[in-house]
Enzyme design. Structure first.
Site, short mmCIF file in Angstrom:
data_model
loop_
_atom_site.label_atom_id
_atom_site.label_comp_id
_atom_site.label_asym_id
_atom_site.label_seq_id
_atom_site.Cartn_x
_atom_site.Cartn_y
_atom_site.Cartn_z
N THR A 1 0.86 -1.21 0.04
CA THR A 1 0.02 0.08 0.04
C THR A 1 0.81 1.24 -0.09
OG1 THR A 1 -1.38 -1.39 1.54
CG2 THR A 1 -2.13 0.99 0.92
N VAL A 2 1.89 1.31 0.79
CA VAL A 2 2.75 2.39 1.09
C VAL A 2 3.68 2.70 -0.18
CG1 VAL A 2 4.31 3.92 2.59
CG2 VAL A 2 2.49 2.47 3.31
N LYS B 1 8.31 0.75 11.85
CA LYS B 1 8.51 0.98 13.26
C LYS B 1 9.02 -0.15 14.09
CE LYS B 1 4.44 0.02 11.96
NZ LYS B 1 3.47 0.42 10.93
N GLU C 1 -2.16 -3.70 10.29
CA GLU C 1 -0.94 -4.49 9.92
C GLU C 1 -1.16 -5.77 9.31
OE1 GLU C 1 2.33 -3.04 10.87
OE2 GLU C 1 0.65 -1.38 10.78
N LYS D 1 5.87 2.51 18.21
CA LYS D 1 5.79 3.78 18.08
C LYS D 1 6.34 4.43 19.29
CE LYS D 1 2.54 3.10 14.42
NZ LYS D 1 1.03 3.21 13.97
N1 HSE Z 1 -1.56 -0.41 11.47
C1 HSE Z 1 -1.04 0.94 11.89
C2 HSE Z 1 -2.31 1.62 12.25
C3 HSE Z 1 -0.48 1.38 10.36
O1 HSE Z 1 -3.42 1.02 12.20
O2 HSE Z 1 -2.07 2.55 12.68
C4 HSE Z 1 0.57 2.37 10.68
O3 HSE Z 1 1.39 2.06 11.50
#
Ligand code: HSE
Length: 438
Positions: A14-15, A107, A192, A207
């Site tokens: 996606t990114v 992360k 994720e 994070k």
């Molecule tokens: N799975 C993460 C979220 C995506 O829902 O924020 C970004 O780290």
């Protein structure tokens, strides 16, 4: 215009796909703003043939991310594969050792190996940028790494996982089940690859580990974080909290205490009407309390391809703008050699208010027995409410909700053990911390 900066990108999910589209569609604007063109030379992903909305034939394809990371044809290695270990770890190390700048959104990798990678980057005199690793599109790393250097941080906290915030918001707004909300978040591309990382709080902890290091100048210590996810939060908790003037959010919080740094990830009650309570859906927010700046909060999209790719592209542009041979700032805000060990403050000494939901046998004396157990631990109650049993619950049972004034985690644990011993409790007690806001 001087020579272009050449990217090698690993990970075209996606990114990665959103990043390629930004670079392809905004080539002229980016070249103008950065003073040099940004070009993609090599790409790598697990599946060459996947439909991504662009053709990988325009770029040299690599099956091996390590080969791409150390290729002579790139200046910047962009790691978007994810995962704490190899191949991401091996590829990022290879890139840094080969003198390439690195941009990553990973992360988990940084939480586990950030100090070692920062050291490699410092030795090689290259940049390791990771804005997208925390809170997606919110530029919080730059703020903490650069803008707040002259500040002493006392607390950093926030909503750092879009999937959890989306689930909690929809449960409250639409009375939807946890499972249905999670399925929707996955379909929308927020979650994720393994959604347990979202709902059990690991993603927030990764994070928070990075933010804690930047806030307090400590070595990154993910294992020092107290961790509780949202899987035990029920509609009953959400409704009872709302009736009492609170909303439930999954928070990551790092606070400087007299006994060290208290880092914790858990569901928390925040007052309705507070700025953090108003952050809904997939939106993230990070709040920093520091001197001399005071309190500040940034909010924005914390997940999703476009928002995350925006942060990755910003990191690439920073590298493109940097003057060749110019000394780069330290990856973790200060040189690795000056980071202190993370002194962990024990969770049992955490102080705050608590929301407790008990399902009890509806008999005379039950309320008095609970109040006695609380008093034994010197816990002062802000409110105690007996609610009507709902749905199929037995009329012999009653939900009781308590809200305490500030006390310690140990006192709450002792009191709940006492309530359990009295034999009036049905099932387990629910305990959710209340976050005190300034
Ligand atoms: N799975 C993460 C979220 C995506 O829902 O924020 C970004 O780290």
């Amino acid at each position: 215009m001087s020579n272009s900066i050449r990217l090698g990108i690993s990970g075209l999910g996606t990114v990665g796909a959103a990043l390629v589209k930004i670079v392809e569609s905004q080539d002229a604007e980016l070249a103008e703003r950065c003073g040099r063109a940004i070009t993609i030379t090599g790409v790598n992903a697990r599946n060459k043939g996947a439909d991504r909305g662009f053709s990988t034939d325009n770029y040299t394809w690599y099956d091996d991310p390590v080969a791409l990371a150390s290729s002579d044809d790139i200046d910047v290695y962009v790691e978007l594969m994810g995962g704490e270990g190899d191949p991401a770890l091996a590829a990022v190390k290879a890139a840094l050792k080969a003198g390439k700048h690195v941009v990553t959104a990973n992360k988990a990798l940084l939480a586990a190996h950030g100090v070692e990678l920062a050291e490699l980057a410092e030795q090689a005199g290259v940049l390791l940028n990771y804005e997208a690793a925390v809170a997606g599109g919110i530029p919080i790393i730059k703020v903490m790494r650069e803008s707040l250097t002259a500040n002493s941080v006392s607390r950093v906290f926030g909503i750092l996982n879009g999937t959890c915030n989306y689930i909690l918001t929809r449960m409250e707004d639409e009375g939807m089940s946890f499972d249905d909300c999670l399925k929707d978040a996955q379909a929308l591309g927020f979650a994720e690859a393994d959604p347990t990382f979202d709902i059990e709080g690991n993603d927030t902890a990764h994070k928070l580990a990075i933010l804690t290091s930047l806030a307090f100048g400590t070595r990154i210590a993910p294992d020092a974080i107290y961790l509780e996810g949202i899987t035990k939060i029920s509609i009953e908790d959400i409704e009872a909290a709302r009736d009492l003037g609170y909303r439930i959010k999954l928070l990551g919080v790092a606070t400087k205490t007299s006994s060290g740094v208290e880092s914790r990830v858990h569901p928390a009650l925040v007052p309705l009407g507070s700025a953090i309570a108003e952050i809904g859906g997939v939106t993230n927010a990070v709040s920093i309390e520091a001197k001399p700046v005071g309190s500040l909060m940034m909010s924005g999209p914390g997940a999703g391809g476009d928002a995350t790719a925006s942060a990755v592209a910003g990191d690439i542009c920073d590298i493109a703008k940097a003057r060749p041979g110019h000394q780069h700032g330290p990856v973790l805000g200060q040189p690795v050699t000056s980071l202190t060990p993370h002194a962990r403050s024990a969770m049992r000494s955490h102080e705050g208010g608590y929301f407790i939901r008990l399902n009890v046998l509806d008999k005379p004396g039950t309320m008095a027995a609970i109040a006695t157990r609380m008093a034994e631990q010197d816990i002062s109650l802000e409110s105690i409410v007996q609610r009507r049993a709902k749905g199929t619950a037995s009329s012999e049972q009653a939900p009781i909700i308590l809200v305490t004034h500030e006390t310690t985690e140990q006192a709450i644990k002792n009191a709940l053990e006492g309530v359990q011993k009295d034999g009036r409790l049905v099932g387990e007690a629910q305990m959710i911390r209340i976050e005190t806001l300034g």
